[in-house]
Design an enzyme around this catalytic site. Sequence first.
Site, PDB file in Angstrom:
ATOM      1  N   PRO A 284      10.097  -2.490  -8.588  1.00 40.33           N
ATOM      2  CG  PRO A 284       7.762  -2.557  -8.425  1.00 40.33           C
ATOM      3  CD  PRO A 284       9.007  -2.569  -7.601  1.00 40.33           C
TER       4      PRO A 284
ATOM      5  CB  ALA B  27      -0.925   0.012   1.214  1.00 41.90           C
TER       6      ALA B  27
ATOM      7  CE  LYS C 146       6.957   2.932  -3.664  1.00 35.68           C
ATOM      8  NZ  LYS C 146       5.935   2.186  -2.869  1.00 35.68           N
TER       9      LYS C 146
HETATM   10  P1  NAP Z   1      -2.848   1.406  -6.708  1.00 34.76           P
HETATM   11  O1  NAP Z   1      -3.678   0.495  -7.512  1.00 34.76           O
HETATM   12  O2  NAP Z   1      -3.234   2.824  -6.598  1.00 34.76           O
HETATM   13  O3  NAP Z   1      -2.653   0.775  -5.263  1.00 34.76           O
HETATM   14  C1  NAP Z   1      -2.278   1.528  -4.162  1.00 34.76           C
HETATM   15  C2  NAP Z   1      -2.841   0.868  -2.925  1.00 34.76           C
HETATM   16  O4  NAP Z   1      -2.461   1.639  -1.782  1.00 34.76           O
HETATM   17  C3  NAP Z   1      -4.367   0.805  -2.941  1.00 34.76           C
HETATM   18  O5  NAP Z   1      -4.775  -0.429  -2.431  1.00 34.76           O
HETATM   19  C4  NAP Z   1      -4.751   1.921  -1.978  1.00 34.76           C
HETATM   20  O6  NAP Z   1      -5.968   1.686  -1.309  1.00 34.76           O
HETATM   21  C5  NAP Z   1      -3.602   1.835  -1.000  1.00 34.76           C
HETATM   22  N1  NAP Z   1      -3.531   3.053  -0.216  1.00 34.76           N
HETATM   23  C6  NAP Z   1      -3.274   4.310  -0.635  1.00 34.76           C
HETATM   24  N2  NAP Z   1      -3.336   5.161   0.404  1.00 34.76           N
HETATM   25  C7  NAP Z   1      -3.661   4.416   1.488  1.00 34.76           C
HETATM   26  C8  NAP Z   1      -3.896   4.706   2.855  1.00 34.76           C
HETATM   27  N3  NAP Z   1      -3.805   5.952   3.345  1.00 34.76           N
HETATM   28  N4  NAP Z   1      -4.182   3.672   3.690  1.00 34.76           N
HETATM   29  C9  NAP Z   1      -4.289   2.409   3.234  1.00 34.76           C
HETATM   30  N5  NAP Z   1      -4.088   2.075   1.947  1.00 34.76           N
HETATM   31  C10 NAP Z   1      -3.787   3.071   1.103  1.00 34.76           C
HETATM   32  O7  NAP Z   1      -1.340   1.426  -7.259  1.00 34.76           O
HETATM   33  P2  NAP Z   1      -0.374   0.230  -7.644  1.00 34.76           P
HETATM   34  O8  NAP Z   1       0.182   0.584  -8.963  1.00 34.76           O
HETATM   35  O9  NAP Z   1      -1.005  -1.069  -7.438  1.00 34.76           O
HETATM   36  O10 NAP Z   1       0.781   0.435  -6.565  1.00 34.76           O
HETATM   37  C11 NAP Z   1       1.002  -0.530  -5.539  1.00 34.76           C
HETATM   38  C12 NAP Z   1       2.407  -0.405  -5.039  1.00 34.76           C
HETATM   39  O11 NAP Z   1       3.323  -0.664  -6.106  1.00 34.76           O
HETATM   40  C13 NAP Z   1       2.759   0.971  -4.499  1.00 34.76           C
HETATM   41  O12 NAP Z   1       3.611   0.810  -3.388  1.00 34.76           O
HETATM   42  C14 NAP Z   1       3.501   1.609  -5.659  1.00 34.76           C
HETATM   43  O13 NAP Z   1       4.373   2.625  -5.226  1.00 34.76           O
HETATM   44  C15 NAP Z   1       4.254   0.395  -6.178  1.00 34.76           C
HETATM   45  N6  NAP Z   1       4.724   0.537  -7.560  1.00 34.76           N
HETATM   46  C16 NAP Z   1       3.824   0.666  -8.577  1.00 34.76           C
HETATM   47  C17 NAP Z   1       4.293   0.807  -9.873  1.00 34.76           C
HETATM   48  C18 NAP Z   1       3.356   0.947 -11.049  1.00 34.76           C
HETATM   49  O14 NAP Z   1       3.830   1.254 -12.155  1.00 34.76           O
HETATM   50  N7  NAP Z   1       2.049   0.715 -10.886  1.00 34.76           N
HETATM   51  C19 NAP Z   1       5.683   0.826 -10.130  1.00 34.76           C
HETATM   52  C20 NAP Z   1       6.558   0.673  -9.062  1.00 34.76           C
HETATM   53  C21 NAP Z   1       6.076   0.523  -7.784  1.00 34.76           C
HETATM   54  P3  NAP Z   1      -7.397   2.070  -1.966  1.00 34.76           P
HETATM   55  O15 NAP Z   1      -7.709   0.960  -2.923  1.00 34.76           O
HETATM   56  O16 NAP Z   1      -8.312   2.115  -0.788  1.00 34.76           O
HETATM   57  O17 NAP Z   1      -7.218   3.396  -2.632  1.00 34.76           O
END
Ligand code: NAP
Length: 354
Positions: A194, A88, A170
Amino acid sequence: MFEIDKSQPVMVTGATGYVAGWLVKRLLEEGLRVHATVRNPADKDRLRYLDAAAAEAPGTLTFFKADLLDQGSFDEAMAGCAVVFHTASPFTSKIQDPERDLVRPALEGTRNVLEAVNRTASVRRVVLTSSCAAIYGDNLDLKEKGLAALDESVWNTSSSLKHQAYSYSKTVAEQAAWALAKQQERWQLVVVNPSLVMGPGISPFATSESFSLMRQLGDGTMKAGVPDWPIGVVDVRDLAEAHLRAAFLPDAEGRHIISGHDTSFMGMAKVLAPRFGKDFPLPRNTLPKWLVWLAGPLTNKAMTRAMVSRNVGHPWHADNSKSVQALGMHYRPLAETLEDFFVQMRDSGQFKKA
Ligand code: NAP
């Protein structure tokens, strides 16, 4: 492969997220008991794709309410768990206040989760979903640091609250995680970093920034052309596999760049063009840097001139060999990732302009 007692539950934070969706699905397929934290367990519509994954798999899924900013809210979900996957963290460009909307939830959230780990004697390993954004901030970093490619020894030193705030969030979150991990010996921190994650979600309606990018490629937003912006890409399904290996391979340690391909926005458009170029307004050419510098910030509020200067036209390379050697990663072809993603978004009607 699995050395940790599989009868013990595992916990995933941010289970409603795009990346977490495939991770939860894979853990359920392995027959594990998954404790999934979500902000709003009453929102059944948001949980239905996870419920569907659980219905098809031998594992079991239990939801718990937790918020990154609510200290102590992860304790109940974590009780008895052997492994904690902390995914998250906000990944969005729709922010008003970078400190409040990105850095606080990323940093305080990581501290809150790891302090709960310190209170939970059953936890042996924590897998943190960090990012390549904690390794580099801008493509120009490579040149400034004299690097041909990024590796796990590199830290992002160019981002701040004012410039690339998501990358900054991050970086400080991962640094805080390592600081807390080093203060004790019971649990081990293993980090996945990633690059840009692409590929179909278990839900076609995820809100991750990955979906916004693919939408802009297909809905005509980028039809005039794209900046020459090199970037790394990894498939969301491969990333789930990396999380499992980071959790269950006994010798997994440290950081891991999880990135299948060095590409660019134009590179992605070219991969999609043979199959979809006739029916969709994919970008066909690269815009000159001066034009992106001038017009980019006017058309896209998340883009600044400093971002254009430091990224457009500067190469991006990452060395993913540690992930291949230590985690045994195989990365699927970029065309499979992008085509599967494009089809999912097309079939769920997401390329129609609002
Ligand atoms: P996402 O779909 O927006 O997922 C983010 C998650 O974090 C959601 O479940 C969201 O909950 C939760 N979240 C945000 N604020 C929160 C809070 N205050 N309390 C509890 N939960 C909270 O994005 P994602 O792409 O899957 O990203 C997931 C992880 O992968 C993150 O750590 C991101 O930095 C990392 N990442 C992503 C990418 C990419 O390209 N997508 C690349 C590198 C790293 P809600 O569903 O309730 O909003």
